[in-house]
Write a protein that holds these residues in place. Structure first.
Motif, mmCIF file in Angstrom:
data_model
loop_
_atom_site.group_PDB
_atom_site.id
_atom_site.type_symbol
_atom_site.label_atom_id
_atom_site.label_comp_id
_atom_site.label_asym_id
_atom_site.label_seq_id
_atom_site.Cartn_x
_atom_site.Cartn_y
_atom_site.Cartn_z
ATOM 1 N N LEU A 103 0.565 -1.050 -0.016
ATOM 2 C CA LEU A 103 0.048 -0.073 -0.087
ATOM 3 C C LEU A 103 0.821 1.120 -0.196
ATOM 4 O O LEU A 103 0.486 2.435 0.285
ATOM 5 N N ALA A 104 2.093 1.131 -0.460
ATOM 6 C CA ALA A 104 3.022 2.296 -0.234
ATOM 7 C C ALA A 104 2.876 3.361 -1.340
ATOM 8 O O ALA A 104 2.159 2.923 -2.113
ATOM 9 N N TYR A 105 3.202 4.486 -1.044
ATOM 10 C CA TYR A 105 3.165 5.597 -1.883
ATOM 11 C C TYR A 105 1.737 5.986 -2.208
ATOM 12 O O TYR A 105 1.139 5.994 -3.367
ATOM 13 N N ASN A 106 0.740 6.156 -1.427
ATOM 14 C CA ASN A 106 -0.495 6.370 -1.614
ATOM 15 C C ASN A 106 -0.603 7.631 -0.639
ATOM 16 O O ASN A 106 0.381 8.526 -0.156
ATOM 17 N N HIS A 107 -2.030 7.793 -0.002
ATOM 18 C CA HIS A 107 -2.228 8.988 0.767
ATOM 19 C C HIS A 107 -2.949 8.654 1.912
ATOM 20 O O HIS A 107 -3.862 9.205 2.563
#
Length: 1014
Positions: free
Chosen positions: A194-198
Motif C-alpha cells: 500500500l506504499a506511495y499513497n495518501h
C-alpha cells in the motif's frame, strides 16, 4: 441400433457447433479488445488477423482441449488505449497481464464476470477511478497487482472477503483514507503493498492475522500512531517498509524476535524512539537497515558485526552516542560486514576516537559519513585502505592532528569534507593525487603553510573551502587556473601574502571569490575581467593599492563587491554604475577622492558604503558629502554675455529650422525600430552594420545556416571585431511579434549576465540592400550545437558523431540550465521568466558547457523577494512551444517561475528518454510526464534513451530479484537515471505549487553527479 447411432451423431454435431460458436465468441471479443487497446491503430498487433487462428495470436494462450482463451499477456507497448467491456466474453480467462501498455480510463466492471480469473496484473498504466466492486465476484482470483496507476478512492474493504488472495499490490496510486481492517481476513496473503499513497490513521491491528505474509510495504504515506502489537505476529516477514510516515513508538524492541527472517527494514523519517537492541543483530539475513531521521538514542552495539550480509546501514540524524570514549567501539566489529557499501552515522552524539581499524572496513565501501558528531583524535592512516570511497564526510567534529598521507590513496574520492575540526599542519601534497575531487571542505581548522601546488591536478574541482585557517605565503600561480569548472573559492581569514594570481582570470565559471581578511597587496589584476560569471567578490581588509580598476564595471554578474579597508586611491570609476545587479558595494576606509557617481547602485543609499574616505564629494544628497569644487573658467571662455547671446540666437534659428524638418520626416516614417546606437550606448556593444553581417555570413548563405527559431534564422559568421566565430540571428520581420521579440531579447540579455546564459555580443537594426527593415542579434557561436541536435539527430549521419551524450554529460547539462534558471528567477535584479525552455534553446560550447538562449519571449517580474502568484507577470499573449508550455498558461494564467519549472521538467524527461513531448506515442491521456512517472523506479531501464547504453541487462536484473539478492547490487547508473527522471517528474507536476523548486533541483542533481563521478 440405428436410432442410437443417430442420437450419438446428433450429440457430436451439437457439441461441435457449440465449440465453434464459443470460439467465434472469443475471436469477436479479442478483436473488440484490440480496437480499444490500440486506439484503432491498424499497425498494432499484426498477428491478430483472420489468416491465423486466434490461439496463435501474439499474447494469447488457449486451453489445449477446449480451444478457448485462457491467458492474455501483452506488455511494454505504447498504445495508450482502454480496456473494452468485451473482456467479459473471454469466460475461460485465468490470467490477464497487461503491464506497461499505457492504458487509461477505468477498470471495466465487466471484469467481474471472469469467474475463472486467477491473476489480474495491470501494473504501470494510467488507469484512474475506483476499483470496481464487481471484482469481488472473481472467486478464483489469487493475485491482484495494480501498481503504478492513478487509482483513487479508499482501499476497498470488500477485498477482505477474497480469502484466496496471495498478493494484493496497490502501491503508487492515489488511495486515501485508512487501511481497512477487513484485510486481516486474507489468511493466504503473502504480499501486501500500500506504499506511495495518501493513507492516514493508524496501521490496523488486524494485519497481524496474516500469518503467511512475507512482504509488507506501507512506506511514504501519512500513517500515524504506533506499530500495533499484533503486527509482531508476522513471523514469516522478509521485507518491512514503513519509511516516511508519522509513526511513533519503540519499534526496534520487538523486531528481532518477531521477524527472524527479516532481510530489509526501512523505517527512516518517522518519529520512532528508543534504543538499538543488541538482539537486532541476530537477524542473519538482514542486508538493508535504515532508521535515519528518527529519535533513537543510546549506544550502537558491537554485535552489529554479526550482520554478515549487511550492505547499507543508515542511522544518521538520530541521537546515538553520548560523547563518550566508547561510542565508536562498534566500528571494529563492522569489519566482519564484508559487503558493506554505505555507512551513514551523521548528525548524532557519537564521541570517542577513530582507530586505525577503520581501514579494515569493507573494501566495497563507497560512502562513509560521520559528520556533525563529537568524534575526537586523529584521522587514522588506515583510512587509505578504503580505496573505493567516493564520499568521506567528517566535518563538524573534534578531530585534531594532521591529514594522513594515506588519504592520497583514495583516488575515487569525489567529496571530502573535514571542515570545522581542530586539524593542523600542512595540507598534504598527496591531495593532488585525488584527481576526481569535486568538493573539498577544510574550513575552520588550524592548517598552516601554503596551498599545495599539486591541487593543479584536481581539474574537476568545483568548490574549495580553506577559509578560517592559518595558511600563509602566496596564493600559488598555475594552480586554480587549471580548474576550469571552479565555482566557489573560499580563501578568506588566513594570512596569504603577495598579489592575486593573474591566472584566476581563466575561471569563467567562477561565481564566488572570497579573499578578504588576508595580507594580500598589489593591484587588482586586469585578468580578473575574464571571470564573467563572478557574482561575489570580497577583497576587504587587505593591503591592495592603486586605483579601483574600471574593468570591474564589465563584470555584469556582480552582486556583492567589497573593497573596504584597503589602500585604494584616486576616483571611483563611473563604470561601476553599469553593474545593474549590484546590491552591495563597500568602498569604505580607503583613500578615495573626487566625485561620487550618482547613477546605478550609487542611487541606493542602503546599498553603498563610503565611510572613511575623507576626500570624496558630490553624490546623491543622502550621502551628506560636500559639493565638488567648480573649476575656474579659462580666459578664452570669458567672452561677453552679449556676444554669446547674439551668436546663440543666430545658431538657434538655424538649428530650430533643421530640427523641425527632421522631426516631421521621422514622424512620417513612424520608425519603431530599436536603434543600434542606443543599444550600444546602453550596454557597451560594438556597433555592426548590415553590410558587415552580410559579408560575415557569405551573404547569409545556406552553407552558413545553423538553424531556425520562433522568429528568425541563425547563421555562422566571422566578424572582424571578434576573434572567435559568431552566431547571427536574423529576425523574420514578416512574422508577427518578431520586432517585439528583438526588443525583448536585447533588453533581457543586456541586463543579465551569467556563465550559463548565451552572451549577446552586439545587435543590428538597419535596412538591407533592398531598403527593407533588417534586425539581427549577434551571439557567441556554440561549436557543439544545440541539445536538440544531440538528442534527436542520427549520430551516424551528423557532424556531432562523437557527441552521443553519456549520463554524466546529461546531468552536467541539466545542472548548467538549472544554474541559469536559478540566476534568472532568484539572483537577478529583476526576476526573469524565460517562457520558452526547450532543447533547441540550450546551446553547448567547446567544453560542453550549456548556455540557455533565445529570450524572445522573456518577461520581467518586478520583485526580488516574493515568489507568490501576486507578483507574476501578465501574460495575455504568452506563446511558447507546444509540449513545453505549462497547462496553466493555456487556461490564461500569468507567466511565473513555476511555469519555467514545468518546461524545465519536460526538458529533463526528454533528455533521459530521448523522446519529445510531441512524440506520436503521446495522446489520449498519455504524456511524457505520465510515461516517465509510471516507469520510476523499477522499469526505468525500459524507457531510457538507448544511446546511454546502460550495463544492466533486464534479464540479469530480474534474475537477481528472483534470487532475492539485495537491492543495493543494482547498477549505480540505473539508480541515478531513476533519480534524474524523478526530478523531471517532480518539476512537471500539473499543479504549479507542487512543482520542485530550482534550489532543490540543483541539490538533487548535484547528488546524482557525485554518485556518477567515480
Amino acid at each position: 441400433m440405428s436410432f442410437l447411432i443417430f442420437l450419438l451423431s446428433f450429440a457430436s454435431l451439437t457439441l461441435a457447433v457449440r465449440v465453434s460458436l464459443s470460439s467465434e465468441t472469443d475471436k469477436i471479443a479479442l478483436l473488440s479488445l484490440k480496437d480499444k487497446l490500440t486506439n484503432g491503430d491498424p499497425h498494432a498487433l499484426p498477428s491478430w488477423n483472420h489468416s491465423l487462428h486466434f490461439c496463435q495470436w501474439e499474447g494469447v494462450t488457449c486451453c489445449r482441449h477446449c480451444k478457448r482463451v485462457s491467458s492474455l499477456q501483452l506488455q511494454n507497448q505504447y498504445w495508450g488505449g482502454t480496456l473494452s467491456p468485451s473482456l467479459e466474453n473471454l469466460t475461460f480467462l485465468r490470467m490477464i497481464n497487461l503491464t506497461n501498455i499505457y492504458l487509461h480510463g477505468e477498470i471495466p466492471r465487466e471484469v467481474g464476470h471472469l469467474k475463472r480469473l486467477q491473476i489480474l496484473d495491470l501494473t504501470q498504466n494510467n488507469l484512474h477511478g475506483q476499483i470496481p466492486l464487481e471484482i469481488i465476484n472473481c472467486s478464483s482470483l489469487q493475485v491482484i497487482i495494480l501498481l503504478y496507476n492513478n487509482l483513487s478512492g479508499k482501499v476497498p474493504s470488500w477485498f477482505g472477503s477474497m480469502k484466496q488472495l496471495t498478493q494484493l499490490v496497490l502501491g503508487a496510486n492515489g488511495f486515501v483514507g485508512s487501511i481497512p481492517s477487513s484485510l486481516g481476513n486474507l489468511s493466504s496473503l503473502e504480499k501486501l503493498s500500500l506504499a506511495y499513497n495518501h493513507l492516514e490513521g493508524p496501521i490496523t491491528p488486524s494485519l497481524g492475522r496474516l500469518s503467511n505474509l512475507k512482504f509488507l510495504f506501507l512506506g511514504v504515506n501519512n500513517l500515524s500512531g504506533q506499530v500495533p502489537p499484533p503486527l509482531y505476529n508476522l513471523s514469516n516477514l522478509r521485507f518491512l517498509s514503513l519509511t516516511k510516515n508519522q509513526l511513533v513508538g519503540t519499534v526496534l524492541s520487538n523486531i528481532p524476535t518477531a521477524f527472524p527472517y527479516l532481510e530489509a527494514f526501512q523505517g527512516g523519517m518517522n518519529r520512532f524512539t528508543g534504543t538499538l537492541p543488541s538482539s537486532m543483530f541476530n537477524l542473519s539475513e538482514l542486508y538493508e537497515f535504515d532508521i535515519s531521521g528518527n529519535g533513537f538514542h543510546g549506544p550502537i552495539s558491537p554485535a552489529i558485526g554479526s550482520l554478515h550480509k549487511l550492505q547499507s546501514f543508515g542511522a544518521g540524524h538520530n541521537r546515538f552516542g553520548s560523547g563518550r570514549a566508547d561510542d565508536l567501539n562498534f566500528l571494529s566489529s563492522l569489519q566482519n560486514c564484508t559487503q558493506l557499501k554505505r555507512l551513514g552515522l551523521d548528525s548524532n552524539y557519537l564521541g570517542g576516537i577513530l582507530t586505525d581499524l577503520i581501514g579494515n572496513l569493507s573494501s566495497n565501501l563507497v560512502m562513509l559519513y560521520m559528520g556533525s558528531n563529537q568524534i575526537s583524535g586523529r584521522i587514522p592512516d588506515g583510512i587509505g585502505k578504503l580505496i573505493n570511497l567516493q564520499l568521506l564526510g567528517m566535518e563538524n567534529n573534534f578531530l585534531e592532528g594532521t591529514i594522513p598521507y594515506s588519504i592520497g590513496k583514495l583516488k575515487n574520492l569525489v567529496w571530502l569534507t573535514l571542515g570545522r575540526n581542530k586539524l593542523f599542519g600542512n595540507i598534504p601534497l598527496v591531495i593532488g593525487n585525488l584527481t576526481m575531487l569535486s568538493v573539498v571542505g577544510l574550513e575552520s581548522n588550524k592548517f598552516e603553510g601554503s596551498i599545495p601546488f599539486t591541487l593543479a591536478n584536481c581539474t574537476k574541482m568545483e568548490k574549495f573551502y580553506v577559509n578560517n585557517n592559518s595558511l600563509s605565503g602566496n596564493i600559488p600561480i598555475q594552480t586554480f587556473g587549471y580548474q576550469q569548472g571552479l565555482i566557489e573559492l573560499y580563501l578568506f581569514s588566513n594570512s596569504f601574502t603577495g598579489s592575486i594570481p593573474s591566472d584566476l582570470g581563466n575561471l569563467n565559471h567562477l561565481s564566488i571569490l572570497y579573499l578578504q581578511e588576508n595580507k594580500l597587496s598589489g593591484e587588482i589584476p586586469i585578468e580578473l575581467s575574464g571571470c564573467s560569471a563572478l557574482s561575489k567578490l570580497m577583497l576587504e581588509r587587505n593591503s591592495f593599492h592603486g586605483s579601483i580598476p574600471s574593468f570591474l564595471g564589465s563584470l555584469l554578474s556582480l552582486e556583492i563587491l567589497d573593497l573596504s579597508h584597503n589602500n585604494f586611491s584616486n576616483t571611483i570609476p563611473h563604470e561601476l554604475m553599469n553593474l545593474t545587479l549590484l546590491s552591495t558595494l563597500n568602498l569604505s576606509f580607503n583613500h578615495l577622492s573626487g566625485e561620487v557617481p550618482v547613477g546605478g547602485v550609487f542611487k541606493n543609499i542602503t546599498a553603498i558604503s563610503l565611510t572613511g574616505n575623507k576626500h570624496l564629494c558630490g553624490g546623491i544628497p543622502q550621502l551628506n558629502l560636500p559639493p565638488c569644487p567648480v573649476l575656474p573658467l579659462q580666459k578664452k571662455h570669458k567672452r561677453s554675455i552679449k556676444k554669446r547671446v547674439i551668436l546663440a540666437i543666430a545658431l538657434g534659428g538655424i538649428l530650430i529650422t533643421f530640427v523641425t524638418f527632421i522631426s516631421i520626416y521621422l514622424l512620417k516614417k513612424k520608425a519603431k525600430k530599436l536603434s543600434i546606437k542606443s543599444l550600444a550606448l546602453q550596454y557597451g556593444y560594438v556597433k555592426v552594420s548590415y553590410g558587415e553581417l552580410h559579408q560575415a555570413t557569405n551573404g547569409f548563405s545556406s552553407s552558413n545556416l545553423v538553424g531556425t527559431g520562433n522568429f528568425g534564422t541563425v547563421y555562422r559568421g566571422d566578424l572582424v571585431h571578434f576573434e572567435r566565430p559568431v552566431a547571427v540571428k536574423v529576425l523574420n520581420l514578416q512574422r508577427r511579434g518578431a520586432s517585439k521579440s528583438f526588443v525583448a531579447e536585447c533588453k533581457a540579455l543586456g541586463k543579465i549576465k551569467h556563465r550559463n546564459l548565451l552572451s549577446i555580443l552586439t545587435c543590428c537594426s538597419s535596412v538591407d540592400y533592398e531598403g527593407n527593415d533588417f534586425k539581427a542579434i549577434v551571439f557567441e557561436f556554440m561549436s557543439n550545437g544545440s541539445l536538440e541536435t544531440l538528442l534527436h539527430t542520427n549520430t551516424e549521419d551528423s557532424e556531432f558523431t562523437n557527441l552521443s551524450l553519456n549520463l554524466m554529460q546529461r546531468v552536467n547539462i541539466a545542472l548548467d540550465v538549472a544554474f541559469a534558471l536559478d540566476y534568472l528567477h532568484n539572483d537577478s535584479w529583476e526576476a526573469v521568466i524565460h517562457c520558452d525552455i526547450k532543447p533547441s534553446n540550450v546551446l553547448l560550447d567547446d567544453d560542453m558547457v550549456a548556455h540557455l538562449g533565445d529570450f524572445g519571449l522573456a518577461r520581467f517580474i518586478h520583485d526580488t523577494t516574493s515568489h507568490s502568484s501576486s507578483n507574476q507577470a501578465s501574460s495575455s499573449v504568452v506563446k511558447g512551444t507546444i509540449g513545453y508550455i505549462p497547462p496553466e498558461y493555456g487556461a490564461g494564467s500569468s507567466v511565473s517561475r513555476e511555469g519555467d519549472m514545468y518546461s524545465y521538467g519536460i526538458l529533463l524527461l526528454e533528455m533521459i528518454t530521448g523522446k519529445k513531448p510531441t512524440d506520436s506515442m503521446f495522446g489520449e491521456g498519455l504524456s511524457l510526464h505520465i510515461f516517465c512517472n509510471m516507469a520510476i523506479p523499477k522499469r526505468i531501464s525500459e524507457i531510457v534513451d538507448s544511446r546511454l547504453l546502460f550495463p544492466w541487462p533486464i534479464e540479469e536484473k530480474e534474475k537477481r530479484r528472483a534470487t532475492r539478492q539485495p537491492k543495493m547490487e543494482e547498477n549505480l547508473s540505473e539508480e541515478c537515471v531513476a533519480s534524474f527522471a524523478r526530478i523531471g517528474v517532480a518539476c512537471s507536476q500539473e499543479i504549479p505549487n507542487e512543482r520542485m523548486s530550482i534550489k532543490d533541483v540543483i541539490t538533487e542533481l548535484y547528488a546524482i553527479k557525485q554518485k556518477l563521478s567515480c
